[in-house]
Design a protein around this motif. Structure first.
Motif, PDB file in Angstrom:
ATOM      1  N   ASP A  23       0.832  -1.192   0.000  1.00 27.95           N
ATOM      2  CA  ASP A  23       0.000   0.000   0.000  1.00 27.95           C
ATOM      3  C   ASP A  23       0.874   1.252   0.000  1.00 27.95           C
ATOM      4  OD1 ASP A  23      -2.971   1.017   0.701  1.00 27.95           O
ATOM      5  OD2 ASP A  23      -1.505   2.227   1.800  1.00 27.95           O
ATOM      6  N   GLU A  24       0.438   2.281  -0.730  1.00 24.92           N
ATOM      7  CA  GLU A  24       1.255   3.483  -0.858  1.00 24.92           C
ATOM      8  C   GLU A  24       1.486   4.172   0.473  1.00 24.92           C
ATOM      9  OE1 GLU A  24      -0.519   6.364  -3.388  1.00 24.92           O
ATOM     10  OE2 GLU A  24      -2.470   6.347  -2.374  1.00 24.92           O
ATOM     11  N   MET A  25       0.498   4.130   1.362  1.00 23.05           N
ATOM     12  CA  MET A  25       0.658   4.748   2.669  1.00 23.05           C
ATOM     13  C   MET A  25       1.605   3.933   3.555  1.00 23.05           C
ATOM     14  SD  MET A  25      -0.791   7.673   3.047  1.00 23.05           S
ATOM     15  CE  MET A  25      -0.260   8.066   1.379  1.00 23.05           C
ATOM     16  N   THR A  26       1.599   2.614   3.397  1.00 27.16           N
ATOM     17  CA  THR A  26       2.559   1.779   4.119  1.00 27.16           C
ATOM     18  C   THR A  26       3.974   2.123   3.689  1.00 27.16           C
ATOM     19  OG1 THR A  26       1.002  -0.053   4.383  1.00 27.16           O
ATOM     20  CG2 THR A  26       3.329  -0.589   4.533  1.00 27.16           C
ATOM     21  N   LEU A  27       4.187   2.215   2.391  1.00 28.57           N
ATOM     22  CA  LEU A  27       5.527   2.525   1.871  1.00 28.57           C
ATOM     23  C   LEU A  27       5.978   3.909   2.336  1.00 28.57           C
ATOM     24  CD1 LEU A  27       5.077   1.128  -1.755  1.00 28.57           C
ATOM     25  CD2 LEU A  27       6.241   0.047   0.179  1.00 28.57           C
ATOM     26  N   LEU A  28       5.063   4.882   2.274  1.00 30.80           N
ATOM     27  CA  LEU A  28       5.390   6.228   2.728  1.00 30.80           C
ATOM     28  C   LEU A  28       5.718   6.233   4.219  1.00 30.80           C
ATOM     29  CD1 LEU A  28       5.433   9.348   2.336  1.00 30.80           C
ATOM     30  CD2 LEU A  28       2.990   9.327   2.900  1.00 30.80           C
ATOM     31  N   GLY A  29       4.869   5.583   5.002  1.00 28.45           N
ATOM     32  CA  GLY A  29       5.071   5.564   6.443  1.00 28.45           C
ATOM     33  C   GLY A  29       6.370   4.891   6.839  1.00 28.45           C
ATOM     34  N   ARG A  30       6.698   3.784   6.173  1.00 31.53           N
ATOM     35  CA  ARG A  30       7.944   3.083   6.488  1.00 31.53           C
ATOM     36  C   ARG A  30       9.155   3.956   6.166  1.00 31.53           C
ATOM     37  NH1 ARG A  30       7.381  -1.930   8.229  1.00 31.53           N
ATOM     38  NH2 ARG A  30       5.586  -3.205   7.627  1.00 31.53           N
ATOM     39  N   ARG A  31       9.103   4.653   5.038  1.00 30.92           N
ATOM     40  CA  ARG A  31      10.227   5.523   4.675  1.00 30.92           C
ATOM     41  C   ARG A  31      10.407   6.622   5.719  1.00 30.92           C
ATOM     42  NH1 ARG A  31       8.051   5.241  -0.598  1.00 30.92           N
ATOM     43  NH2 ARG A  31       7.163   7.339  -0.356  1.00 30.92           N
ATOM     44  N   ARG A  32       9.308   7.240   6.106  1.00 28.89           N
ATOM     45  CA  ARG A  32       9.399   8.353   7.046  1.00 28.89           C
ATOM     46  C   ARG A  32       9.806   7.876   8.441  1.00 28.89           C
ATOM     47  NH1 ARG A  32       4.183  12.013   6.466  1.00 28.89           N
ATOM     48  NH2 ARG A  32       5.353  13.173   8.047  1.00 28.89           N
ATOM     49  N   LEU A  33       9.325   6.700   8.829  1.00 29.62           N
ATOM     50  CA  LEU A  33       9.732   6.150  10.120  1.00 29.62           C
ATOM     51  C   LEU A  33      11.226   5.820  10.129  1.00 29.62           C
ATOM     52  CD1 LEU A  33       8.991   5.077  12.940  1.00 29.62           C
ATOM     53  CD2 LEU A  33       8.412   2.885  11.854  1.00 29.62           C
ATOM     54  N   SER A  34      11.703   5.241   9.045  1.00 29.25           N
ATOM     55  CA  SER A  34      13.122   4.897   8.944  1.00 29.25           C
ATOM     56  C   SER A  34      13.999   6.137   9.016  1.00 29.25           C
ATOM     57  CB  SER A  34      13.393   4.137   7.649  1.00 29.25           C
ATOM     58  OG  SER A  34      12.706   2.910   7.632  1.00 29.25           O
ATOM     59  N   SER A  35      13.545   7.216   8.404  1.00 25.33           N
ATOM     60  CA  SER A  35      14.339   8.444   8.387  1.00 25.33           C
ATOM     61  C   SER A  35      14.503   9.007   9.798  1.00 25.33           C
ATOM     62  CB  SER A  35      13.702   9.488   7.477  1.00 25.33           C
ATOM     63  OG  SER A  35      12.484   9.964   8.017  1.00 25.33           O
TER      64      SER A  35
END
Length: 305
Positions: free
Chosen positions: A289-301
């Motif tokens: 899901d696009e929101m999952t991918l976005l959230g994971r990227r932002r959490l990792s950062s």
């Protein structure tokens, strides 16, 4: 809103729960034929016990329909016992076979026919129909994504008629009920999941989505929560509750923002509760899901900055 679910009892006249060849009645004709024909073509065999050609035709048409492996249904109607539909259609001789598609009769024939002619009719009706469970699942998933909850429900239910323990179909049907606001129905469907499938990714995702819905239901109005956060930006519990409420209302990116704010300000709050809640969001939304991918990227950062 409670959508159609797989029947727990066999269709009329359908031995062992077989929904490919059934007996229909005046009372059940709308469900057995008209509604079903919106999911797949339905052949209606109008016959009578005294009709000799009917006895020749029925085993042939059953053979051809069964060979189509669920892409078409045969509904048999005894016109001696149930004459109303045949009268409405103006049927004057038996056997007569009508083909219904999308709720309307579109083709058919009168009299006994050879197997080749019947197969040709079935081939015309099913041209372009999904050939496999996976294709039907893709169609169901697409319908759910587009908001066609009734269409998705019918497709998932069709698969479950043939494969009662198909985990993707069970998960899809539960998601459909959840999208319709039928939380109890979604939970009832998950209760049918066999023990061996309890940890399946699709099942786990629906279970997570249900837990989120239940948690959000007790939180109250979003505006009240927003006011609490505005009054005290360090009230992490209010911000956490706001994230749950926003997610329940489809505002997923805003929900991510709220939880990431907590992670950024106090990673250890509530035993790393904000990060754990994000992970549950990702599980409920699905890995692609696009929101999952976005959230994971932002959490990792944040975690690995």
């Amino acid at each position: 809103m409670l959508l159609n679910q797989p029947a727990d009892t066999p269709a009329p006249g359908a031995a062992g729960g077989d929904d490919i060849v059934i007996d229909t009645t005046t009372k059940t004709f709308m469900k057995d034929v008209v509604e079903e024909s919106r999911t797949r073509p339905v052949l209606v065999d109008f016959w009578a016990p005294w009709c000799g050609p009917c006895k020749q035709l029925t085993p042939i048409i059953e053979k051809v329909v069964r060979a189509a492996k669920g892409k078409v249904r045969l509904a048999k109607m005894n016109t001696d016992e149930h004459p109303a539909v045949a009268q409405q259609l103006g049927i004057q001789s038996l056997p007569t076979v009508y083909a219904f598609v999308n709720g309307q009769p579109v083709d058919g024939f009168m009299g006994a026919q050879p197997e080749g002619q019947i197969k040709a009719l079935v081939d015309r009706l099913t041209a372009g129909a999904p050939d496999s469970t996976e294709e039907i699942l893709l169609s169901a998933d697409a319908a759910l994504e587009e908001g066609d909850l009734v269409g998705a429900s019918e497709l998932y239910a069709h698969i479950l008629t043939e494969e009662p323990e198909n985990l993707k179909a069970l998960a899809g049907l539960a998601r459909t009920q959840l999208a319709a606001g039928s939380l109890d129905a979604a939970k009832a469907i998950l209760a049918k999941v066999p023990e061996k499938g309890a940890n399946d990714a699709a099942i786990a995702a629906v279970r997570a989505a249900i837990e989120l819905e239940e948690a959000a239901a007790a939180l109250g109005d979003v505006k009240d929560l927003e006011a609490k956060v505005a009054a005290d930006p360090l009230d992490h519990q209010a911000r956490f509750d706001l994230a749950l409420a926003l997610n329940a209302r489809g505002k997923r990116e805003e929900a991510i923002d709220q939880l990431l704010t907590i992670v950024r300000r106090d990673r250890n709050w509530n035993d790393d509760g904000a990060r754990k809640q994000l992970v549950q969001f990702f599980e409920a939304w699905g890995p692609a899901d696009e929101m999952t991918l976005l959230g994971r990227r932002r959490l990792s950062s944040i975690l690995f900055a």
